[in-house]
Design a protein around this motif. Structure first.
Motif: not given
Length: 250
Positions: A214-234
């Motif tokens: 069963a699928v509970q939920n889903c989503g997506y997130h865009l990653l930016y090249k100049q984002d130095h907080t990528s891990v935290q935002k992911l």
């Protein structure tokens, strides 16, 4: 690491540069990643999640810096988790409207890295004699457009075996699709790019052979090249960003 009944903690993960490209399967879409599925004794889930997300970002960095970069390498992770990160683009259930805006599709300045698609699902054993379904259980993700008959599909790299799954559990499946491949997918589905507001991400779970998916939920997130907080935002964490001294992600 699937169906590892004795796994209690996550070992030190290898650096992405230590994993040879020639070990990959030679398919149209190459895949890398880490699968941790049905490991009931694994503790420190949140720490493991953070560690794996950081490792995933290292993989993305290594790919972008590699002289043998292939634009169609999808990076996948599957980990024990009950919810997707706190992203702005998420939905309860098995579908969400996808917004491949012109800014992404026509990214002439190469501002974006790609898109992370995420699914949280549950798997539980059922009495196989109580169902007539004989198909193989599976979970698939598809990107489609209501104005086109073309679709892009992807499947979770997990082995669903009734004899190996004793209890109900929740896992998160996340796939990172590089920008060039994502744009190719969009253009294949909507060649004219006139219906970018009609795209949708749909997850399909098929039960079978004594397993209930069963699928509970889903989503997506865009990653930016100049984002130095990528891990935290992911991870969906709140971060303090110093705008005066940004440090590039690459």
């Amino acid at each position: 690491m699937e169906h590892c009944k004795l796994l209690e903690s996550l070992p030190q993960l290898p650096f992405p540069t230590a994993i040879e490209h020639d070990l990959q399967i030679n398919t149209y879409e190459k895949q890398k990643g880490l699968i941790i599925f049905n490991c009931p004794k694994l503790g420190g889930i949140e720490h493991c999640s953070s560690q794996i997300f950081s490792w995933m970002i290292q993989f993305i960095q290594a790919n972008l810096q590699s002289s043998t970069l292939s634009y169609d390498e999808i990076i996948k992770i599957v980990i024990p988790k009950t919810e997707i990160p706190i992203w702005s683009n998420q939905s309860m259930g098995d579908s969400i409207k996808l917004d491949p805006s012109p800014m992404i599709v026509h990214d002439s300045i190469n501002h974006f890295l790609g898109i992370a698609c995420c699914v949280v699902f549950s798997v539980s054993p059922v009495d196989p004699t109580m169902t007539r379904c004989t198909q193989r259980p599976e979970i698939g993700l598809r990107i489609s457009n209501s104005k086109s008959h073309f679709v892009w599909t992807d499947s979770i790299p997990v082995i669903f075996e009734r004899d190996l799954i004793a209890d109900k559990s929740n896992h998160m499946w996340l796939s990172f699709i590089p920008l060039e491949l994502f744009v190719d997918i969009i253009k294949t589905i909507d060649e004219t790019l006139n219906h970018l507001d009609c795209f949708k991400m749909i997850v399909r779970a098929n039960n079978g052979k004594g397993l209930d998916l069963a699928v509970q939920n889903c989503g997506y997130h865009l990653l930016y090249k100049q984002d130095h907080t990528s891990v935290q935002k992911l991870l969906g964490l709140e971060v303090q960003v110093n705008e005066a001294q940004p440090q590039p992600f690459i």
